[in-house]
Enzyme design. Structure first.
Site, PDB file in Angstrom:
ATOM      1  N   ARG B  59      62.407  15.240  32.808  1.00 14.04           N
ATOM      2  CA  ARG B  59      61.603  15.421  34.024  1.00 14.04           C
ATOM      3  C   ARG B  59      60.269  14.699  33.938  1.00 14.04           C
ATOM      4  O   ARG B  59      59.704  14.316  34.959  1.00 14.04           O
ATOM      5  CB  ARG B  59      61.398  16.913  34.324  1.00 14.04           C
ATOM      6  N   GLU B  96      61.282  28.037  18.374  1.00 11.36           N
ATOM      7  CA  GLU B  96      61.321  29.473  18.086  1.00 11.36           C
ATOM      8  C   GLU B  96      62.409  29.744  17.040  1.00 11.36           C
ATOM      9  O   GLU B  96      62.193  30.431  16.059  1.00 11.36           O
ATOM     10  CB  GLU B  96      61.622  30.228  19.385  1.00 11.36           C
TER      11      GLU B  96
END
Lengths: 171, 171
Positions: B59, B96
């Site tokens: 994007r 994470e």
């Protein structure tokens, strides 16, 4: 277009052995060449009342956004499955080995839209034909398909009969 | 920027349950909002002598190309491993759970370049920090980092100390 050609780099054996990849990053990196490429991809469709420019992930996005701004349109995204967050429509298409698919948001184009499809390269034409089917399937009109590069020896154009196809550089 | 905010859509449970995704496709689909977003992302860096705009896949490409054309620069691509065809440099970064990496072509920026990094969203800042390291590692100067959206509650800005960080819309 000779000047643009000088900014396309051949990379042998990418993405697989035996394939010579047309690398457009030198063109992207040159402001003047990038602007000329965008202009040349847009020009044939400048007076066709285009309302949405639909770009194919990921390199197609690099041209779709400037073309849309030039035409005073918004951009619609055509992406691989699972990438678009909202409700999507999907079309599957055949690859040399196996299948792939492409998605669009259900609200990305409407029946009243006149859509220009954009990608950097047309090779076998499978992806962009599926993209055109997606857009048509939502009732919008496909005004044309525009590419920076056409790999003529892969005959992608033959899979796009009935559509207006434009490419700036042909190999 | 209230008008721009009205074009951002919340999509719950994407890409994972419990996450509310900020969907920018309504903004991309609106010509006026897209132009205003590009202008607002560019404006603080208009007089900084930027020579290259580096966009993060995928994007980020949608904003990097119009920002580059507005600044009269070329675009450099920051992509996932294996996507760039030529010789690359790579930086790995922690997620994470597990690791990811980002690549740039070795000739995409040089020691004399002044680079503006572009992405649609700054979340935890891991990707864009790695991108800034890649660009700096090639000897170029990182002039700043610009985003359409900043997810302030994820504190990405705290991982970008020493850099000029600009975002148009903050949540």
């Amino acid at each position: 277009m000779k000047e643009l050609l000088s900014h396309i780099r051949d990379v042998p054996d990418f993405p697989r052995p035996g394939i010579v990849f047309k690398d457009i990053t030198p063109l992207l990196g040159n402001a003047r060449a990038l602007q000329r490429a965008v202009d040349a991809m847009t020009e044939p469709f400048a007076n066709d009342g285009v309302t949405v420019v639909a770009g194919v992930e990921a390199r197609g996005f690099l041209f779709a956004a400037p073309i849309a701004l030039k035409l005073g349109c918004g951009v619609a995204l055509l992406r691989k499955p699972g990438k678009l967050p909202f409700h999507t429509h999907r079309v599957e298409y055949e690859l040399e080995y196996g299948k792939d698919a492409i998605e669009i948001h259900q609200d990305a184009v409407t029946r009243s839209d006149r859509v220009l499809l954009v990608d950097d390269v047309i090779a076998t034409g499978g992806t962009i034909r599926a993209a055109a089917e997606l857009v048509s399937g939502q009732g919008a009109k496909v005004i044309g398909l525009t590419f920076l590069i056409e790999l003529g020896f892969l005959s992608g154009r033959s899979r796009l009969e009935g559509y207006r196809v434009h490419s700036v550089l042909a190999f």
